[in-house]
Write a protein that holds these residues in place. Structure first.
Motif, PDB file in Angstrom:
ATOM      1  N   MET A   1       0.855  -1.179   0.000  1.00  0.00           N
ATOM      2  CA  MET A   1       0.000   0.000   0.000  1.00  0.00           C
ATOM      3  C   MET A   1       0.893   1.231   0.000  1.00  0.00           C
ATOM      4  O   MET A   1       1.709   1.414   0.898  1.00  0.00           O
ATOM      5  N   CYS A   2       0.775   2.041  -1.051  1.00  0.00           N
ATOM      6  CA  CYS A   2       1.538   3.286  -1.136  1.00  0.00           C
ATOM      7  C   CYS A   2       0.659   4.429  -0.656  1.00  0.00           C
ATOM      8  O   CYS A   2      -0.553   4.395  -0.818  1.00  0.00           O
ATOM      9  N   GLN A   3       1.285   5.418  -0.067  1.00  0.00           N
ATOM     10  CA  GLN A   3       0.528   6.580   0.378  1.00  0.00           C
ATOM     11  C   GLN A   3       1.241   7.859  -0.008  1.00  0.00           C
ATOM     12  O   GLN A   3       2.464   7.903  -0.112  1.00  0.00           O
ATOM     13  N   SER A   4       0.443   8.888  -0.234  1.00  0.00           N
ATOM     14  CA  SER A   4       0.943  10.191  -0.629  1.00  0.00           C
ATOM     15  C   SER A   4       0.068  11.247   0.025  1.00  0.00           C
ATOM     16  O   SER A   4      -1.151  11.057   0.143  1.00  0.00           O
ATOM     17  N   ARG A   5       0.654  12.331   0.438  1.00  0.00           N
ATOM     18  CA  ARG A   5      -0.130  13.385   1.067  1.00  0.00           C
ATOM     19  C   ARG A   5      -1.071  14.015   0.047  1.00  0.00           C
ATOM     20  O   ARG A   5      -0.691  14.263  -1.098  1.00  0.00           O
ATOM     21  N   SER A   6      -2.286  14.260   0.462  1.00  0.00           N
ATOM     22  CA  SER A   6      -3.308  14.829  -0.424  1.00  0.00           C
ATOM     23  C   SER A   6      -2.915  16.237  -0.856  1.00  0.00           C
ATOM     24  O   SER A   6      -2.412  17.034  -0.063  1.00  0.00           O
ATOM     25  N   HIS A   7      -3.173  16.539  -2.136  1.00  0.00           N
ATOM     26  CA  HIS A   7      -2.885  17.876  -2.659  1.00  0.00           C
ATOM     27  C   HIS A   7      -4.064  18.820  -2.479  1.00  0.00           C
ATOM     28  O   HIS A   7      -3.895  20.032  -2.482  1.00  0.00           O
ATOM     29  N   HIS A   8      -5.272  18.288  -2.298  1.00  0.00           N
ATOM     30  CA  HIS A   8      -6.469  19.118  -2.216  1.00  0.00           C
ATOM     31  C   HIS A   8      -7.041  19.258  -0.807  1.00  0.00           C
ATOM     32  O   HIS A   8      -7.850  20.146  -0.567  1.00  0.00           O
ATOM     33  N   PHE A   9      -6.668  18.414   0.123  1.00  0.00           N
ATOM     34  CA  PHE A   9      -7.173  18.478   1.496  1.00  0.00           C
ATOM     35  C   PHE A   9      -6.299  19.460   2.255  1.00  0.00           C
ATOM     36  O   PHE A   9      -5.135  19.196   2.531  1.00  0.00           O
ATOM     37  N   ARG A  10      -6.855  20.627   2.620  1.00  0.00           N
ATOM     38  CA  ARG A  10      -6.046  21.703   3.196  1.00  0.00           C
ATOM     39  C   ARG A  10      -6.184  21.880   4.701  1.00  0.00           C
ATOM     40  O   ARG A  10      -5.313  22.433   5.336  1.00  0.00           O
ATOM     41  N   SER A  11      -7.263  21.456   5.295  1.00  0.00           N
ATOM     42  CA  SER A  11      -7.468  21.705   6.722  1.00  0.00           C
ATOM     43  C   SER A  11      -6.931  20.549   7.571  1.00  0.00           C
ATOM     44  O   SER A  11      -6.347  19.605   7.051  1.00  0.00           O
ATOM     45  N   ILE A  12      -7.148  20.649   8.871  1.00  0.00           N
ATOM     46  CA  ILE A  12      -6.772  19.564   9.772  1.00  0.00           C
ATOM     47  C   ILE A  12      -7.682  18.376   9.492  1.00  0.00           C
ATOM     48  O   ILE A  12      -8.895  18.524   9.380  1.00  0.00           O
ATOM     49  N   CYS A  13      -7.104  17.213   9.382  1.00  0.00           N
ATOM     50  CA  CYS A  13      -7.846  16.004   9.040  1.00  0.00           C
ATOM     51  C   CYS A  13      -8.428  15.389  10.305  1.00  0.00           C
ATOM     52  O   CYS A  13      -7.708  14.823  11.123  1.00  0.00           O
ATOM     53  N   LEU A  14      -9.737  15.515  10.469  1.00  0.00           N
ATOM     54  CA  LEU A  14     -10.411  14.963  11.636  1.00  0.00           C
ATOM     55  C   LEU A  14     -11.245  13.732  11.292  1.00  0.00           C
ATOM     56  O   LEU A  14     -11.603  12.971  12.170  1.00  0.00           O
ATOM     57  N   SER A  15     -11.553  13.562  10.010  1.00  0.00           N
ATOM     58  CA  SER A  15     -12.397  12.448   9.585  1.00  0.00           C
ATOM     59  C   SER A  15     -11.730  11.703   8.433  1.00  0.00           C
ATOM     60  O   SER A  15     -11.550  12.266   7.350  1.00  0.00           O
ATOM     61  N   SER A  16     -11.376  10.437   8.667  1.00  0.00           N
ATOM     62  CA  SER A  16     -10.766   9.641   7.600  1.00  0.00           C
ATOM     63  C   SER A  16     -11.745   9.408   6.452  1.00  0.00           C
ATOM     64  O   SER A  16     -11.329   9.229   5.312  1.00  0.00           O
ATOM     65  N   HIS A  17     -13.049   9.448   6.738  1.00  0.00           N
ATOM     66  CA  HIS A  17     -14.055   9.283   5.687  1.00  0.00           C
ATOM     67  C   HIS A  17     -13.986  10.461   4.700  1.00  0.00           C
ATOM     68  O   HIS A  17     -13.999  10.260   3.483  1.00  0.00           O
ATOM     69  N   ASN A  18     -13.906  11.679   5.221  1.00  0.00           N
ATOM     70  CA  ASN A  18     -13.782  12.852   4.350  1.00  0.00           C
ATOM     71  C   ASN A  18     -12.471  12.820   3.573  1.00  0.00           C
ATOM     72  O   ASN A  18     -12.429  13.164   2.387  1.00  0.00           O
ATOM     73  N   CYS A  19     -11.420  12.423   4.239  1.00  0.00           N
ATOM     74  CA  CYS A  19     -10.111  12.309   3.591  1.00  0.00           C
ATOM     75  C   CYS A  19     -10.173  11.314   2.436  1.00  0.00           C
ATOM     76  O   CYS A  19      -9.689  11.596   1.343  1.00  0.00           O
ATOM     77  N   ALA A  20     -10.793  10.170   2.655  1.00  0.00           N
ATOM     78  CA  ALA A  20     -10.900   9.150   1.614  1.00  0.00           C
ATOM     79  C   ALA A  20     -11.704   9.652   0.425  1.00  0.00           C
ATOM     80  O   ALA A  20     -11.354   9.375  -0.729  1.00  0.00           O
ATOM     81  N   ASN A  21     -12.764  10.422   0.682  1.00  0.00           N
ATOM     82  CA  ASN A  21     -13.558  10.977  -0.416  1.00  0.00           C
ATOM     83  C   ASN A  21     -12.751  11.954  -1.260  1.00  0.00           C
ATOM     84  O   ASN A  21     -12.826  11.941  -2.493  1.00  0.00           O
ATOM     85  N   ILE A  22     -11.977  12.811  -0.633  1.00  0.00           N
ATOM     86  CA  ILE A  22     -11.128  13.753  -1.364  1.00  0.00           C
ATOM     87  C   ILE A  22     -10.088  12.986  -2.174  1.00  0.00           C
ATOM     88  O   ILE A  22      -9.832  13.299  -3.339  1.00  0.00           O
ATOM     89  N   CYS A  23      -9.500  11.974  -1.578  1.00  0.00           N
ATOM     90  CA  CYS A  23      -8.470  11.186  -2.252  1.00  0.00           C
ATOM     91  C   CYS A  23      -9.031  10.441  -3.462  1.00  0.00           C
ATOM     92  O   CYS A  23      -8.356  10.328  -4.494  1.00  0.00           O
ATOM     93  N   ARG A  24     -10.243   9.938  -3.356  1.00  0.00           N
ATOM     94  CA  ARG A  24     -10.855   9.276  -4.514  1.00  0.00           C
ATOM     95  C   ARG A  24     -11.018  10.256  -5.665  1.00  0.00           C
ATOM     96  O   ARG A  24     -10.868   9.889  -6.825  1.00  0.00           O
ATOM     97  N   GLY A  25     -11.303  11.510  -5.357  1.00  0.00           N
ATOM     98  CA  GLY A  25     -11.384  12.550  -6.375  1.00  0.00           C
ATOM     99  C   GLY A  25     -10.038  12.847  -7.013  1.00  0.00           C
ATOM    100  O   GLY A  25      -9.970  13.337  -8.142  1.00  0.00           O
TER     101      GLY A  25
END
Length: 73
Positions: A28-52
């Motif tokens: 599993m590779c990981q990379s910091r999101s380019h579009h998620f700018r705020s503090i990450c409090l919800s992995s669900h929201n993070c996953a949705n942005i990453c899918r985009g």
């Protein structure tokens, strides 16, 4: 005769129900999101942005709570 058939069927059922499905897992590779700018409090929201962004998912990680996108390498 009927008892032998039942016993054979039962053993067959036990044998195949106890087998685990073994899948091939990649790294599993990981990379910091380019579009998620705020503090990450919800992995669900993070996953949705990453899918985009074209990743398969994402999660919050680290002391500073950044969103990291994940995908199979």
């Amino acid at each position: 005769m009927e008892n032998k058939v039942f016993t054979a069927f039962f053993l067959f059922l036990v044998l195949f129900s106890s087998q685990e499905v073994i899948g091939i897992e990649g790294r599993m590779c990981q990379s910091r999101s380019h579009h998620f700018r705020s503090i990450c409090l919800s992995s669900h929201n993070c996953a949705n942005i990453c899918r985009g962004e074209g990743f398969s998912g994402g999660r919050c990680h680290g002391l500073h709570r950044k969103c990291y996108c994940t995908r199979l390498c």
